[in-house]
Write an enzyme that holds these catalytic residues in place. Structure first.
Site, PDB file in Angstrom:
ATOM      1  N   GLU A  20      10.792  -7.695   0.380  1.00 47.81           N
ATOM      2  CA  GLU A  20       9.840  -6.675   1.264  1.00 47.81           C
ATOM      3  C   GLU A  20      10.120  -5.308   0.473  1.00 47.81           C
ATOM      4  OE1 GLU A  20      11.095  -6.852   5.287  1.00 47.81           O
ATOM      5  OE2 GLU A  20       9.731  -8.458   5.640  1.00 47.81           O
ATOM      6  N   GLU A  28       8.791 -15.659   4.785  1.00 47.45           N
ATOM      7  CA  GLU A  28       9.305 -15.473   6.174  1.00 47.45           C
ATOM      8  C   GLU A  28       8.313 -15.561   7.258  1.00 47.45           C
ATOM      9  OE1 GLU A  28      11.553 -11.826   6.686  1.00 47.45           O
ATOM     10  OE2 GLU A  28      12.584 -11.979   4.749  1.00 47.45           O
TER      11      GLU A  28
HETATM   12  P1  P53 Z   1      14.231  -8.284  12.190  1.00 47.41           P
HETATM   13  C1  P53 Z   1      10.563  -4.675   9.542  1.00 47.41           C
HETATM   14  C2  P53 Z   1       9.347  -5.234   9.779  1.00 47.41           C
HETATM   15  C3  P53 Z   1       9.109  -6.316   8.985  1.00 47.41           C
HETATM   16  C4  P53 Z   1       9.994  -7.074   8.434  1.00 47.41           C
HETATM   17  O1  P53 Z   1      13.132  -8.716  11.434  1.00 47.41           O
HETATM   18  C5  P53 Z   1      11.116  -6.773   8.282  1.00 47.41           C
HETATM   19  C6  P53 Z   1      11.578  -5.542   9.125  1.00 47.41           C
HETATM   20  C7  P53 Z   1      13.015  -4.902   8.905  1.00 47.41           C
HETATM   21  O2  P53 Z   1      13.368  -5.136  10.310  1.00 47.41           O
HETATM   22  O3  P53 Z   1      12.160  -7.547   8.062  1.00 47.41           O
HETATM   23  C8  P53 Z   1      12.072  -8.881   7.429  1.00 47.41           C
HETATM   24  O4  P53 Z   1      15.397  -8.978  11.844  1.00 47.41           O
HETATM   25  C9  P53 Z   1      13.251  -9.178   6.591  1.00 47.41           C
HETATM   26  C10 P53 Z   1      14.332  -9.552   7.336  1.00 47.41           C
HETATM   27  C11 P53 Z   1      14.547  -9.511   8.579  1.00 47.41           C
HETATM   28  C12 P53 Z   1      13.122  -9.995   9.343  1.00 47.41           C
HETATM   29  O5  P53 Z   1      12.019  -9.380   8.603  1.00 47.41           O
HETATM   30  O6  P53 Z   1      14.408  -6.780  12.407  1.00 47.41           O
HETATM   31  O7  P53 Z   1      12.986  -9.409   5.279  1.00 47.41           O
HETATM   32  O8  P53 Z   1      15.632  -9.311   6.644  1.00 47.41           O
HETATM   33  O9  P53 Z   1      15.472 -10.213   9.305  1.00 47.41           O
HETATM   34  C13 P53 Z   1      13.082 -10.007  10.714  1.00 47.41           C
HETATM   35  O10 P53 Z   1      13.972  -9.043  13.498  1.00 47.41           O
END
Ligand code: P53
Length: 473
Positions: free
Chosen positions: A179, A370
Site C-alpha cells: 500500500e 487483500e
Molecule cells: P486494519 C487503511 C486503509 C486501508 C488499508 O486494516 C489499510 C489501512 C491501514 O489500516 O491497511 C491494509 O488492520 C494493510 C494491512 C491491514 C489491512 O489493510 O486496520 O495492508 O496491513 O491490516 C486492514 O483493519
C-alpha cells in the site's frame, strides 16, 4: 469456468502483525514495533507524535503479535488444509538488516524466511513476498530521517539484493511496497516519516515518495537481473472514490482523490510521472529533487503486474470532508451502503468497479492481495465461531470479482484474503478486529493462550478454493 486453472487462491499477512519475536535472533527495532494500541496510535502512525522508544503506559501489540515466528509450521499446515495455492507474507527488514545500513545481512533472518518458504513449498503453496509491509528500521529513522533521505534507496537495494539472491528459484512473486499510497495518510507507519514543527509536510512527503518509487524501480531492475523468472508487482490501497452527487465540483473532487492514489501506479506501471502530478508539485513549489538518471530508471523498470487491497469505496464531497481515522482517508458517508463494526462501508459492486478501473488504466495482469471483513468474533460454548457475516462479505466480493473475469474480461492472477488467521490490526492495533478463518485466542492487551481454532468460514473458504470459485454457497 470463470477463473483461470492456475488461479492463486490464498491469504495474506504482514510480518509485524503476526510474527512477534520482535527482538529475537538479532532483529532490530522497527517503526511498526513502536505503534501502540489505544488512543495515541493515530497520532503516532500519522507522524504527528513521536514514539521512538517503548514506555510503560502503552501496550505494543507487535512485540508478540500472534507469535507466528514460532508457530508458522502449525499455521501453514492449516492454510494447506484450506487448499491455499499461495501465501502472501512480508519480510521484516530488521530481521535481514537490523539497523538497515549494514553491509552484510543477518543470516538468522534470511534463514527464518527460507524455512518459511520451504514450509510453503512442502504443500505446493506459492510464496508471494511483500518486501516491505509498513516496516522500517528505527536506526534509519534516527540517523537518516526515513524515506526523505535518498540514502535509503541504496539501503533498500541492499535489502532486495540479499533477498533475491538468497531465494533465487524459490520465489516468483514479489511486491515492493505494501500500500505505497498509505504514506499519504500514515507517514510514520507507512514510511518511517515524522515531521518537525514548521516543516512543510507535503514537501517532505513528495521527496520520500520519489525515493520509494525509485527504490521500487531499482528492485525491479535487480530482480530481473538476478532471476528473469521473478515477477514484480506494485501494491496500492485501492477503492474508487465516488462523487457524493453529480454536482460537477463533486465529480472533479473525486477525480482528484483518485489521481492522488493512481499517481503511484502511474509511475510504477507506466514508468513516468503523470503531468497532473508534475504540475501540482511545480505550482505548489514542492517538486522533489530528482537526479538525472532517475527518469531512465523509472522508465526502464516498470512492474510486471499490479496488485492492490480492496476493502471499500470512498465518497467525496466538495463541500465537506472528514478524515475517517479508522480507515485513514477523507470520506463522507455513502447513504446507499452499510457499514462494518469499525465503520468501513461495505460495497461489493464497488469492488468490481475498482478492478475494472485499474484494468482499464494499466492493462497489466492484476492480483487482489487483500480483501476481507474486520469484525468482532464471539466463540460459542464450544469455542466455535460461526462467522456467517464474514462468509457473506467474502461471498459477495468474490461474486463481483468473478464478474470482472467472466463478464468484463479482466486478466486476474489471484486473490488473497487479508488475515486468514486473526492478527493485529494495522489501523487500530487491536486484536479484536478479526479477519481470520482461524481464530486466535488473544485479546487487545496480550491476554490469551494463542491457541488456534477453525471458524465456520474455514470450511467455507476451503470449498471455494476446491471448486475454483464456482461453489460460493
Ligand atoms: P486494519 C487503511 C486503509 C486501508 C488499508 O486494516 C489499510 C489501512 C491501514 O489500516 O491497511 C491494509 O488492520 C494493510 C494491512 C491491514 C489491512 O489493510 O486496520 O495492508 O496491513 O491490516 C486492514 O483493519
Amino acid at each position: 469456468m470463470a477463473f483461470r486453472k492456475d488461479f492463486l487462491w490464498g491469504g495474506a499477512t504482514a510480518a509485524n502483525q503476526c510474527e512477534g519475536a520482535f527482538d529475537e535472533n538479532g532483529k532490530g527495532l522497527a517503526n511498526v514495533d513502536l505503534c501502540p494500541v489505544g488512543d495515541d496510535r493515530q497520532a503516532i502512525i500519522t507522524g504527528q507524535k513521536k514514539m521512538f522508544d517503548f514506555d510503560k503506559e502503552h501496550f505494543y501489540p507487535a512485540k508478540n503479535s500472534i507469535d507466528m515466528y514460532h508457530r508458522y509450521k502449525e499455521d501453514i499446515a492449516l492454510f494447506a488444509e484450506m487448499g491455499f495455492k499461495v501465501y502472501r507474507f512480508s519480510i521484516a527488514w530488521t530481521r535481514i538488516f537490523p539497523n538497515g545500513d549494514e553491509s552484510k545481512p543477518n543470516e538468522a533472518g534470511l534463514k527464518f524466511y527460507e524455512n518459511l518458504i520451504d514450509e510453503c513449498h512442502k504443500y505446493n503453496i506459492e510464496p508471494l513476498i511483500t518486501i516491505t509491509h509498513f516496516d522500517f528500521p528505527m536506526h534509519l529513522v534516527h540517523e537518516y530521517g526515513g524515506w526523505r533521505n535518498r540514502k535509503i534507496v541504496d539501503f533498500y537495494q541492499n535489502l532486495v539484493t540479499a533477498i533475491f539472491t538468497r531465494f533465487k528459484g524459490k520465489v516468483k512473486y514479489y511486491l515492493t511496497f505494501n500500500e505505497i499510497n498509505v504514506i499519504l495518510a500514515a507517514s510514520f507507519m507507512g514510511a518511517g516519516l515524522y515531521f518537525e514543527e514548521g516543516e512543510d509536510i507535503n514537501k517532505v512527503r513528495a521527496q520520500a515518495i520519489h525515493h520509494e518509487l525509485l527504490a521500487s524501480a531499482y528492485a525491479t531492475k535487480i530482480a530481473h537481473e538476478i532471476d528473469p523468472e521473478i515477477k514484480i508487482g506494485c501494491m496500492l490501497a485501492a477503492g474508487t472514490y465516488y462523487p457524493a452527487t453529480c454536482k460537477p465540483e463533486d465529480v472533479f473532487a473525486a477525480q482528484k482523490y483518485n489521481r492522488d492514489n493512481y499517481f503511484f501506479v502511474d509511475v510504477q506501471s507506466r514508468g513516468y510521472y503523470p503531468s497532473y502530478k508534475l504540475k501540482e508539485y511545480e505550482l505548489s513549489g514542492i517538486m522533489p529533487e530528482m537526479h538525472e538518471e532517475d527518469e531512465k530508471i523509472l522508465r526502464e523498470n516498470t512492474v510486471d503486474f499490479i496488485s492492490f487491497s480492496y476493502y471499500t469505496t470512498r465518497t467525496i464531497s466538495s463541500d465537506a470532508s472528514n478524515f475517517d481515522e479508522s480507515n485513514l482517508v477523507d470520506t463522507v458517508d455513502n447513504p446507499y451502503l452499510g457499514k462494518t463494526e469499525w465503520g468501513w462501508q461495505i460495497d461489493p459492486l464497488g469492488f468490481r468497479t475498482t478492478i475494472n478501473e485499474i484494468w482499464d488504466r494499466y492493462q497489466k495482469p492484476l492480483f487482489v492481495v487483500e480483501n476481507g471483513l474486520g469484525a468482532k468474533d464471539t466463540p460459542n460454548e464450544n469455542g466455535y465461531v460461526e462467522d456467517d457475516y464474514r462468509i457473506a462479505y467474502l461471498r459477495d466480493h468474490i461474486k463481483n470479482m468473478k464478474d470482472t473475469v467472466e463478464v468484463d474480461g479482466v486478466d486476474l492472477l489471484g486473490y488473497t484474503t487479508w488475515g486468514p488467521i486473526d492478527l493485529v490490526s494495522a489501523g487500530t492495533g487491536e486484536m479484536s478486529k478479526r479477519y481470520g478463518f482461524i481464530y486466535v485466542d488473544r485479546d487487545d492487551y496480550g491476554n490469551g493462550s494463542l491457541d488456534r481454532s477453525k471458524k465456520k468460514s474455514f470450511d467455507w473458504y476451503k470449498k471455494v478454493i476446491a471448486s475454483n470459485g464456482e461453489d460460493l454457497d
